[in-house]
Motif scaffolding. Structure first.
Motif, PDB file in Angstrom:
ATOM      1  N   ALA A   1      -1.024  13.171  -2.421  1.00 22.88           N
ATOM      2  CA  ALA A   1       0.179  12.371  -2.635  1.00 22.88           C
ATOM      3  C   ALA A   1       0.179  11.083  -1.818  1.00 22.88           C
ATOM      4  O   ALA A   1       1.003  10.213  -2.020  1.00 22.88           O
ATOM      5  N   VAL A   2      -0.768  10.975  -0.882  1.00 23.67           N
ATOM      6  CA  VAL A   2      -0.746   9.804  -0.005  1.00 23.67           C
ATOM      7  C   VAL A   2      -1.083   8.554  -0.805  1.00 23.67           C
ATOM      8  O   VAL A   2      -2.059   8.532  -1.541  1.00 23.67           O
ATOM      9  N   GLU A   3      -0.225   7.532  -0.657  1.00 29.72           N
ATOM     10  CA  GLU A   3      -0.420   6.293  -1.421  1.00 29.72           C
ATOM     11  C   GLU A   3      -1.685   5.574  -0.988  1.00 29.72           C
ATOM     12  O   GLU A   3      -2.004   5.521   0.191  1.00 29.72           O
ATOM     13  N   GLY A   4      -2.402   4.971  -1.959  1.00 28.88           N
ATOM     14  CA  GLY A   4      -3.582   4.187  -1.620  1.00 28.88           C
ATOM     15  C   GLY A   4      -3.257   3.036  -0.697  1.00 28.88           C
ATOM     16  O   GLY A   4      -4.069   2.619   0.094  1.00 28.88           O
ATOM     17  N   GLY A   5      -2.035   2.536  -0.767  1.00 24.90           N
ATOM     18  CA  GLY A   5      -1.620   1.431   0.092  1.00 24.90           C
ATOM     19  C   GLY A   5      -1.755   1.786   1.554  1.00 24.90           C
ATOM     20  O   GLY A   5      -2.091   0.949   2.385  1.00 24.90           O
ATOM     21  N   ALA A   6      -1.496   3.056   1.884  1.00 30.98           N
ATOM     22  CA  ALA A   6      -1.609   3.481   3.270  1.00 30.98           C
ATOM     23  C   ALA A   6      -3.063   3.388   3.714  1.00 30.98           C
ATOM     24  O   ALA A   6      -3.376   2.968   4.824  1.00 30.98           O
TER      25      ALA A   6
ATOM     26  N   ALA B   1      -5.155   1.302   2.615  1.00 34.24           N
ATOM     27  CA  ALA B   1      -5.442  -0.122   2.767  1.00 34.24           C
ATOM     28  C   ALA B   1      -5.071  -0.590   4.158  1.00 34.24           C
ATOM     29  O   ALA B   1      -5.787  -1.357   4.784  1.00 34.24           O
ATOM     30  N   GLN B   2      -3.925  -0.077   4.667  1.00 38.47           N
ATOM     31  CA  GLN B   2      -3.498  -0.499   5.999  1.00 38.47           C
ATOM     32  C   GLN B   2      -4.550  -0.086   7.024  1.00 38.47           C
ATOM     33  O   GLN B   2      -4.883  -0.800   7.941  1.00 38.47           O
ATOM     34  N   GLY B   3      -5.139   1.135   6.798  1.00 42.30           N
ATOM     35  CA  GLY B   3      -6.167   1.624   7.707  1.00 42.30           C
ATOM     36  C   GLY B   3      -7.345   0.679   7.779  1.00 42.30           C
ATOM     37  O   GLY B   3      -7.865   0.394   8.844  1.00 42.30           O
ATOM     38  N   ILE B   4      -7.763   0.160   6.634  1.00 45.06           N
ATOM     39  CA  ILE B   4      -8.910  -0.744   6.614  1.00 45.06           C
ATOM     40  C   ILE B   4      -8.580  -2.012   7.372  1.00 45.06           C
ATOM     41  O   ILE B   4      -9.367  -2.519   8.145  1.00 45.06           O
ATOM     42  N   ALA B   5      -7.374  -2.480   7.156  1.00 49.59           N
ATOM     43  CA  ALA B   5      -6.976  -3.715   7.821  1.00 49.59           C
ATOM     44  C   ALA B   5      -7.074  -3.568   9.321  1.00 49.59           C
ATOM     45  O   ALA B   5      -7.505  -4.470  10.017  1.00 49.59           O
ATOM     46  N   GLU B   6      -6.698  -2.391   9.838  1.00 47.71           N
ATOM     47  CA  GLU B   6      -6.742  -2.204  11.287  1.00 47.71           C
ATOM     48  C   GLU B   6      -8.178  -2.310  11.779  1.00 47.71           C
ATOM     49  O   GLU B   6      -8.444  -2.852  12.824  1.00 47.71           O
TER      50      GLU B   6
ATOM     51  N   VAL C   1       5.942  -9.873   4.773  1.00 46.53           N
ATOM     52  CA  VAL C   1       6.568 -10.881   3.918  1.00 46.53           C
ATOM     53  C   VAL C   1       5.602 -11.276   2.797  1.00 46.53           C
ATOM     54  O   VAL C   1       5.991 -11.434   1.640  1.00 46.53           O
ATOM     55  N   VAL C   2       4.310 -11.408   3.161  1.00 45.74           N
ATOM     56  CA  VAL C   2       3.309 -11.740   2.133  1.00 45.74           C
ATOM     57  C   VAL C   2       3.328 -10.666   1.044  1.00 45.74           C
ATOM     58  O   VAL C   2       3.400 -10.965  -0.162  1.00 45.74           O
ATOM     59  N   MET C   3       3.335  -9.391   1.473  1.00 46.60           N
ATOM     60  CA  MET C   3       3.291  -8.300   0.480  1.00 46.60           C
ATOM     61  C   MET C   3       4.571  -8.259  -0.350  1.00 46.60           C
ATOM     62  O   MET C   3       4.537  -7.976  -1.540  1.00 46.60           O
ATOM     63  N   ALA C   4       5.693  -8.567   0.297  1.00 50.73           N
ATOM     64  CA  ALA C   4       6.964  -8.546  -0.448  1.00 50.73           C
ATOM     65  C   ALA C   4       6.940  -9.617  -1.543  1.00 50.73           C
ATOM     66  O   ALA C   4       7.302  -9.351  -2.694  1.00 50.73           O
ATOM     67  N   THR C   5       6.462 -10.828  -1.211  1.00 49.69           N
ATOM     68  CA  THR C   5       6.430 -11.892  -2.232  1.00 49.69           C
ATOM     69  C   THR C   5       5.455 -11.518  -3.349  1.00 49.69           C
ATOM     70  O   THR C   5       5.694 -11.784  -4.524  1.00 49.69           O
ATOM     71  N   GLN C   6       4.352 -10.853  -2.958  1.00 43.47           N
ATOM     72  CA  GLN C   6       3.361 -10.470  -3.977  1.00 43.47           C
ATOM     73  C   GLN C   6       3.923  -9.407  -4.914  1.00 43.47           C
ATOM     74  O   GLN C   6       3.623  -9.399  -6.111  1.00 43.47           O
ATOM     75  N   LYS C   7       4.740  -8.506  -4.357  1.00 41.42           N
ATOM     76  CA  LYS C   7       5.342  -7.483  -5.228  1.00 41.42           C
ATOM     77  C   LYS C   7       6.257  -8.163  -6.241  1.00 41.42           C
ATOM     78  O   LYS C   7       6.278  -7.800  -7.414  1.00 41.42           O
TER      79      LYS C   7
ATOM     80  N   PHE D   1      -5.688  -9.207   6.046  1.00 33.70           N
ATOM     81  CA  PHE D   1      -6.602  -8.443   5.202  1.00 33.70           C
ATOM     82  C   PHE D   1      -5.854  -7.256   4.595  1.00 33.70           C
ATOM     83  O   PHE D   1      -6.144  -6.814   3.480  1.00 33.70           O
ATOM     84  N   ASN D   2      -4.888  -6.769   5.354  1.00 39.22           N
ATOM     85  CA  ASN D   2      -4.028  -5.681   4.872  1.00 39.22           C
ATOM     86  C   ASN D   2      -3.340  -6.073   3.566  1.00 39.22           C
ATOM     87  O   ASN D   2      -3.422  -5.373   2.558  1.00 39.22           O
ATOM     88  N   SER D   3      -2.668  -7.241   3.588  1.00 42.55           N
ATOM     89  CA  SER D   3      -1.941  -7.653   2.387  1.00 42.55           C
ATOM     90  C   SER D   3      -2.925  -7.904   1.234  1.00 42.55           C
ATOM     91  O   SER D   3      -2.626  -7.636   0.075  1.00 42.55           O
ATOM     92  N   PHE D   4      -4.110  -8.402   1.571  1.00 43.61           N
ATOM     93  CA  PHE D   4      -5.104  -8.706   0.533  1.00 43.61           C
ATOM     94  C   PHE D   4      -5.520  -7.424  -0.209  1.00 43.61           C
ATOM     95  O   PHE D   4      -5.532  -7.371  -1.437  1.00 43.61           O
ATOM     96  N   VAL D   5      -5.829  -6.371   0.576  1.00 40.98           N
ATOM     97  CA  VAL D   5      -6.281  -5.122  -0.060  1.00 40.98           C
ATOM     98  C   VAL D   5      -5.137  -4.514  -0.881  1.00 40.98           C
ATOM     99  O   VAL D   5      -5.344  -4.026  -1.989  1.00 40.98           O
TER     100      VAL D   5
END
Ligand SMILES: Cc1cc2nc3c(=O)[nH]c(=O)nc-3n(C[C@H](O)[C@H](O)[C@H](O)COP(=O)(O)OP(=O)(O)OC[C@H]3O[C@@H](n4cnc5c(N)ncnc54)[C@H](O)[C@@H]3O)c2cc1C
Length: 558
Positions: A334-339, A341-346, A494-500, A445-449
């Motif tokens: 159930a874990v979202e792929g977005g989560a 993505a955050q891991g990669i960014a770190e 904010v970047v991710m919010a505008t992209q959504k 990079f987080n928002s990019f992924v």
């Protein structure tokens, strides 16, 4: 429209800072079905700090790296995560209802309030006018804008001292204004100031006004011993910065009429972190305590979780619900792929010396790209300049990682010398209106992924149906430009919010700019803090964190 989740959680944790993540580790490990709802960024306040040296067992870490490890640890025990802003908790019965601003309702037996705290504003004249244009609340995010300038730091506690020291990396001079006759933090903390001759401390002084035309040109300071008011101006006559660190206000507005709080709004708990309502616990900075640090927040989270475990077991038995069926494997799915993505960014913190992506990041990207339902195309539209060369080599590093992600270099479209190169994110039908005008390094990079993930058609549920309808109902075309820096931890939100918004509406376009590469934009919009959201090329210029719904609300009123 409400979207009631049919499944029953054992625990919903509201707030994904250290306290909430620690509670998730304990509850997940005990095989309870638990979800952490976080409105902004997993990791909480500490993610704005680049240096933590006082968390036992970890000699040195950035706030985001430390808390991302906590999140991954909780995830490995089966905890679930969602980015969601909780607006209400109905605590009246055994099954509690946690409602988010997009209308989703989570049913749960237990709740952990790990809501943390927000920076307090001081209330001096000019504070609202200059917020983002000289008045700031985060040295890590905005210190760089005052390179070579003089700044005032208001406050005499732990954060004020720590942030003053941090500011010396950039600024010429720091003057600390401390209202009390001594510091209010431990001696070991303020004694470090001796090593920084560029920091001057004025005790028993108060900031009463900031003034100027477009930026802060002077500040009025009162010496409370004499009552004298003096005017502070930079020696070189230029603008100054004011950084305010005067403590935090607990984020308890949402529950203020439901549970017992003290006069300052902090949650009253017993020694097991129980509030006055059965099944509702509180942990971390939101509670009454003497020391608000990561170490005490995680301790509260662990105590709340273990106490809550007993409550959940008893309640399940009383309601004949049987034992919790949750297993780590069940929730993992159930874990979202977005989560991820955050891991990669770190891990991009430790990017390869001879390129952008480390071997580890490439491996993690393969795992994320594998989950893409459809193909994504990353198209670099470039010319002959240095930014073009950077964008081109960034896109080239993504070649061949996975068949679901294709790359294109277009060196024909940019015609004039003025046109800026960019990276356009496309699905199989073409551009989806999401562009990067700088290499999305650092925290971006987080928002990019996440943008690629969205372009592939995954993650559609990250915005609730109500909000989607509002966005689709927007009448006009809008250009949303986010001015960011790559070290800013608040910017990706904010970047991710505008992209959504751009992904949902065909009439909205979202662009990201690394301000260090665009001094002309900094100048044009008079930007001294990030994130800065520029709507329709300057019709609105807004500072600070903003989510999808807030931006949708702003666009509705334009
Ligand atoms: C500049 C600075 C430097 C610091 N340096 C250190 C240090 O060196 N060492 C140290 O130990 N501590 C440090 N601290 C303190 C430390 O950050 C806090 O004590 C710790 O983060 C508290 O954790 P928490 O989980 O209780 O709250 P937070 O970290 O505040 O997390 C709360 C989370 O809840 C979320 N939330 C709030 N309301 C809602 C809602 N309605 N719906 C969904 N989510 C919600 C917030 O977005 C936030 O992410 C520092 C703090 C600051 C500001």
């Amino acid at each position: 429209m409400m979207q009631q989740k049919t499944d029953l959680y054992d625990a919903v944790i509201i707030g994904g800072g250290p306290a909430g993540l620690s509670a998730a580790i304990y509850l997940g490990r005990a095989k309870y079905r638990v979800i952490v709802l976080e409105k902004e960024r997993f990791g909480g306040q500490i993610t704005i700090t680049s240096d933590i040296v006082n968390y036992p067992g970890v000699q040195h870490a950035s706030g985001s790296a430390l808390t991302e490890n906590m999140r991954l640890q909780a995830q490995s025990f089966g905890a679930e995560f969602a980015i969601a802003n909780v607006s209400d908790v109905d605590m009246d019965s055994d099954v509690k209802h946690v409602t988010t601003t997009d209308g989703t309702v989570y049913q749960t037996l237990g709740v952990v309030l790990a809501l943390g705290a927000n920076p307090r504003h001081l209330g001096f004249l000019g504070e609202p006018k200059f917020k983002g244009r000289g008045v700031a609340y985060c040295a890590t995010c905005d210190g760089e804008f005052f390179t070579g300038k003089e700044v005032l730091v208001v406050g005499g506690g732990f954060a004020a001292v720590q942030e003053s020291i941090f500011l010396t990396r950039y600024v010429k001079k720091v003057t600390m204004l401390v209202i009390t006759e001594n510091f209010t933090c431990a001696r070991g903390v303020y004694e470090q100031l001796k090593n920084y001759p560029q920091i001057e401390v004025r005790f028993e002084t108060e900031l009463i006004e900031a003034g100027g035309d477009k930026t802060v040109e002077y500040a009025k300071i009162r010496d409370n011993r004499t009552g004298m008011v003096s005017e502070y101006r930079a020696q070189d006559g230029g603008n100054i910065g004011i950084f305010v660190f005067v403590g935090y206000a607990p984020a308890t507005d949402m529950v203020k009429d439901k549970i017992v709080l003290n006069e300052q709004g902090y949650v009253v708990t017993d020694q097991n972190q129980r509030t006055n309502i059965a099944g509702v616990y509180a942990a971390g900075d939101v509670c009454i305590k003497n020391l608000r640090q990561v170490v005490t927040a995680v301790s509260d989270g662990a105590i709340a979780a273990t106490s809550l475990e007993q409550y959940i077991a008893q309640t399940r038995e009383r309601l004949n619900l049987g034992a919790s069926k949750q297993t780590a494997q069940e929730t993992q799915a159930a874990v979202e792929g977005g989560a991820n993505a955050q891991g990669i960014a770190e891990s991009s913190d430790s990017a390869a010396k001879d390129g952008f992506l480390t071997k580890e990041m490439r491996g993690q990207l393969v795992e994320v790209f594998e989950k893409f339902p459809n193909t994504v195309v990353i198209r670099a539209v470039v010319g002959q300049d240095t930014v073009s060369a950077e964008l081109e080599s960034f896109v080239n590093e993504l070649v061949g990682i996975h068949e679901k992600v294709k790359t294109e270099i277009d060196d024909k479209t940019l015609q004039t010398g003025d046109a800026k190169p960019y990276v356009d994110i496309c699905n199989e039908q073409g551009s989806i209106g999401i562009r990067y005008y700088s290499v999305p390094g650092g925290h971006e990079f987080n928002s990019f992924v996440v943008a690629l993930y969205g372009a592939s058609g995954a993650g559609k549920n990250s915005v609730g149906e109500n909000t989607r309808q509002r966005i689709r109902g927007l009448q006009h075309k809008h250009l949303l430009q986010v001015m960011a820096t790559l070290s800013c931890t608040n910017c990706p939100e904010v970047v991710m919010a505008t992209q959504k918004l751009a992904a949902i509406s065909d009439t909205i376009e979202a662009e990201m700019y690394d301000l260090s590469k665009f001094p002309e934009l900094k100048e044009k919009y008079n930007i001294m803090a990030v994130p800065c959201l520029v709507i329709d090329e300057g019709k609105e210029v807004l500072f600070g964190k903003k989510g999808v719904e807030e931006i949708a609300g702003i666009l509705e009123n334009m």
